[in-house]
Design a protein around this motif. Sequence first.
Motif, mmCIF file in Angstrom:
data_model
loop_
_atom_site.group_PDB
_atom_site.id
_atom_site.type_symbol
_atom_site.label_atom_id
_atom_site.label_comp_id
_atom_site.label_asym_id
_atom_site.label_seq_id
_atom_site.Cartn_x
_atom_site.Cartn_y
_atom_site.Cartn_z
ATOM 1 N N UNK A 383 0.842 -1.189 0.000
ATOM 2 C CA UNK A 383 0.000 0.000 0.000
ATOM 3 C C UNK A 383 0.879 1.241 0.000
ATOM 4 N N UNK A 384 0.267 2.355 -0.331
ATOM 5 C CA UNK A 384 0.973 3.625 -0.392
ATOM 6 C C UNK A 384 0.227 4.545 -1.331
ATOM 7 N N UNK A 385 0.797 5.713 -1.576
ATOM 8 C CA UNK A 385 0.062 6.671 -2.400
ATOM 9 C C UNK A 385 0.002 6.280 -3.864
ATOM 10 N N UNK A 386 0.771 5.261 -4.277
ATOM 11 C CA UNK A 386 0.694 4.792 -5.654
ATOM 12 C C UNK A 386 -0.389 3.719 -5.817
ATOM 13 N N UNK A 438 0.657 1.532 -17.597
ATOM 14 C CA UNK A 438 -0.670 2.033 -17.233
ATOM 15 C C UNK A 438 -1.763 1.405 -18.100
ATOM 16 N N UNK A 439 -2.994 1.619 -17.667
ATOM 17 C CA UNK A 439 -4.192 1.329 -18.460
ATOM 18 C C UNK A 439 -4.285 -0.127 -18.919
ATOM 19 N N UNK A 440 -3.909 -1.039 -18.035
ATOM 20 C CA UNK A 440 -4.034 -2.469 -18.327
ATOM 21 C C UNK A 440 -4.799 -3.196 -17.222
ATOM 22 N N UNK A 441 -5.612 -2.455 -16.478
ATOM 23 C CA UNK A 441 -6.392 -3.025 -15.394
ATOM 24 C C UNK A 441 -7.745 -3.528 -15.862
ATOM 25 N N UNK A 495 -8.794 6.414 -12.894
ATOM 26 C CA UNK A 495 -8.282 7.624 -12.273
ATOM 27 C C UNK A 495 -7.415 7.391 -11.067
ATOM 28 N N UNK A 496 -6.911 6.177 -10.898
ATOM 29 C CA UNK A 496 -6.009 5.887 -9.790
ATOM 30 C C UNK A 496 -4.689 6.615 -9.938
ATOM 31 N N UNK A 497 -3.910 6.716 -8.850
ATOM 32 C CA UNK A 497 -2.640 7.455 -8.892
ATOM 33 C C UNK A 497 -1.682 6.964 -9.968
ATOM 34 N N UNK A 498 -1.778 5.683 -10.347
ATOM 35 C CA UNK A 498 -0.900 5.166 -11.397
ATOM 36 C C UNK A 498 -1.027 5.998 -12.673
ATOM 37 N N UNK A 499 -2.222 6.531 -12.921
ATOM 38 C CA UNK A 499 -2.460 7.328 -14.131
ATOM 39 C C UNK A 499 -1.640 8.609 -14.148
ATOM 40 N N UNK A 500 -1.176 9.041 -12.981
ATOM 41 C CA UNK A 500 -0.525 10.350 -12.865
ATOM 42 C C UNK A 500 0.991 10.280 -12.876
ATOM 43 N N UNK A 501 1.555 9.065 -12.920
ATOM 44 C CA UNK A 501 3.011 8.909 -12.893
ATOM 45 C C UNK A 501 3.621 9.417 -14.197
ATOM 46 N N UNK A 502 4.746 10.123 -14.064
ATOM 47 C CA UNK A 502 5.447 10.644 -15.227
ATOM 48 C C UNK A 502 6.881 10.118 -15.240
ATOM 49 N N UNK A 503 7.484 10.119 -16.438
ATOM 50 C CA UNK A 503 8.889 9.720 -16.563
ATOM 51 C C UNK A 503 9.747 10.507 -15.569
ATOM 52 N N UNK A 524 1.023 18.224 -5.991
ATOM 53 C CA UNK A 524 1.385 18.018 -7.395
ATOM 54 C C UNK A 524 0.479 16.985 -8.051
ATOM 55 N N UNK A 525 0.170 15.911 -7.326
ATOM 56 C CA UNK A 525 -0.713 14.882 -7.889
ATOM 57 C C UNK A 525 -2.107 15.438 -8.145
ATOM 58 N N UNK A 526 -2.609 16.247 -7.231
ATOM 59 C CA UNK A 526 -3.924 16.861 -7.437
ATOM 60 C C UNK A 526 -3.923 17.780 -8.643
ATOM 61 N N UNK A 527 -2.815 18.476 -8.844
ATOM 62 C CA UNK A 527 -2.707 19.354 -10.012
ATOM 63 C C UNK A 527 -2.697 18.531 -11.300
ATOM 64 N N UNK A 528 -1.956 17.409 -11.296
ATOM 65 C CA UNK A 528 -1.924 16.537 -12.484
ATOM 66 C C UNK A 528 -3.305 15.949 -12.770
#
Length: 576
Positions: A383-386, A438-441, A495-503, A524-528
């Motif tokens: 568990x965690x923010x990701x 991403x996007x394989x759930x 819309x999970x946090x995984x969607x917001x990860x960047x390189x 920052x995540x809320x902004x993304x």
Amino acid sequence: MAEKKNGRRSQAWFGGTDKRSTIHRAWMLNQGTPPDNFDGRPVIGICNTWSEFTPCNAHLRDLAERVKRGVLEAGGVAFEFPVMSLGESSIRPTAMLFRNLASMDVEESIRANPMDGVVLLCGCDKTTPSLVMGAASCDLPTIVVSGGPMLNGKHRGCDVGSGTAVWKMSEDMRAGEMSPEAFMDAEQAMSRSAGSCMTMGTASTMASMMEAIGLALPQNAATPAVDARRRTLSQYSGRQIVDLVRRNIRMSDIVTRRSLENAIRVNAAIGGSTNAILHMIAIAGRLELSLTSEDWDEIGRDIPTILNLQPSGKYLMEDFYYAGGLPVVMKYLLDRGLLHGDAKTVSGMTVGDQVEGAENFNDDVIRSDGAPLTESGGIAVLRGNLAPLGAVIKPSAATAELMQHTGPAVVFEDIDDYKARIDDPDLDVSEDSVLVLKNCGPKGYPGMAEVGNMGLPSKLLKQGVRDMVRISDARMSGTAFGTIVLHAAPEAAAGGPLALVRDGDIITLDVEKRRLELQVSDEELNERLKFWTAPDPAMRTGYQKLYVDHVLQADRGVDLDFLVGKRGADVPRDSH
């Protein structure tokens, strides 16, 4: 409606002398069935997932005949019926997309037809959970008969495992260490008999789970598909289902919270597939039993993996059977107070009585007296923010040095993006990077495909790198291996946090602390998130729309929301 003789459902169709009963009996007689078969004897349905498009199940016609013999010997009447068959190796986009659809087929077929009990003929990965989920919603007397694993693969003097060998050899070929010709030569050596994967993939894991929870007879898990004893087990199962009907022992009498706890510990001891957590949570949901991902982590934690089997270890399912099979593993756990020995089984014995005489004939295959393969096996829930709702990893198949790791993300937006760029020489990636898909759930693929075990960049493979941390909302084959984090929930497409990860984002994995953290601030995540849009669904009509609109997330077993729970097997209204 006709009165049900002896309380049996089938008599609502066949009992009585009125027009409706006559119609039901008369049409069945056109198959040459003796009229006295409808005199109140137990009527058993044999739910068969045979299909030539499902190679793991292509031998189930024969096993169905063996089940019928057993039913007849015990004084019952057997009728075989087909349901949707899910062949993991061929169905696109993924068999998992259709697990819930197949369960609906099973449930409605059981409820709509005149059977008092059912034998579920399973094999390939999703055929076991789909059949058990459907039958659970009806809750009749039920026995599972698995098709059994293939014989060991044999290639150039070595044992090779189906699935596991493919992943390894494919990486060797991409690294330039194996020629394409040698790779092709191994193809026919991997699958040389009827049956499912002979590694501890999802098929063998789920067959083991059925034995562990008491829904299948002893040795269901490991008896090879082509061994004569698989036929014998099928015939015994036919006899036993008649006994269960006569005693009115339903699935819910066998599958309880205690039997599910047994299964979790068995899964840890055998190094079972991560897919088991999804399927068993879904089965529990159909029976209205509480089972969560936290249960899998807490109950399975600190259970040693004692089965030395691919992909975690060395051997294959044929070796497991010859060593004594799952009863040996269960006895090991029972002797250490880690199993509920009083749990019931379809054999009529308790778990404790059933495994009491189990013997280990090869202590390197089943390390019941020596050093375990892994001191703490099971499925770790992170568990965690990701992954606020959790993600999973299989420690027994991972690299110890990577179980605590921090590195920069290399992000792939979907599987097509991954395939297009993974072997690009200019890809900015190192062995310390964390590959993110991403996007394989459940919604994103759709169906949550087995693409989480991403192949490594070829330029790193050529440098000798053989494992990296990989994170996705997808699944992976139970035959796969590596430090792979799966089932991240909520998924990216929701819309999970995984969607917001960047390189370049820094990610920390700490399996011991059960943490998966994205080193990016909440602000920052809320902004993304303000700029995130959900991907378009693959289909806007038909079953896929129904699926995407109603599928639950990984932490709830990926069932459809309206299918959770028991609906019973009350006899439907007669149309005649």
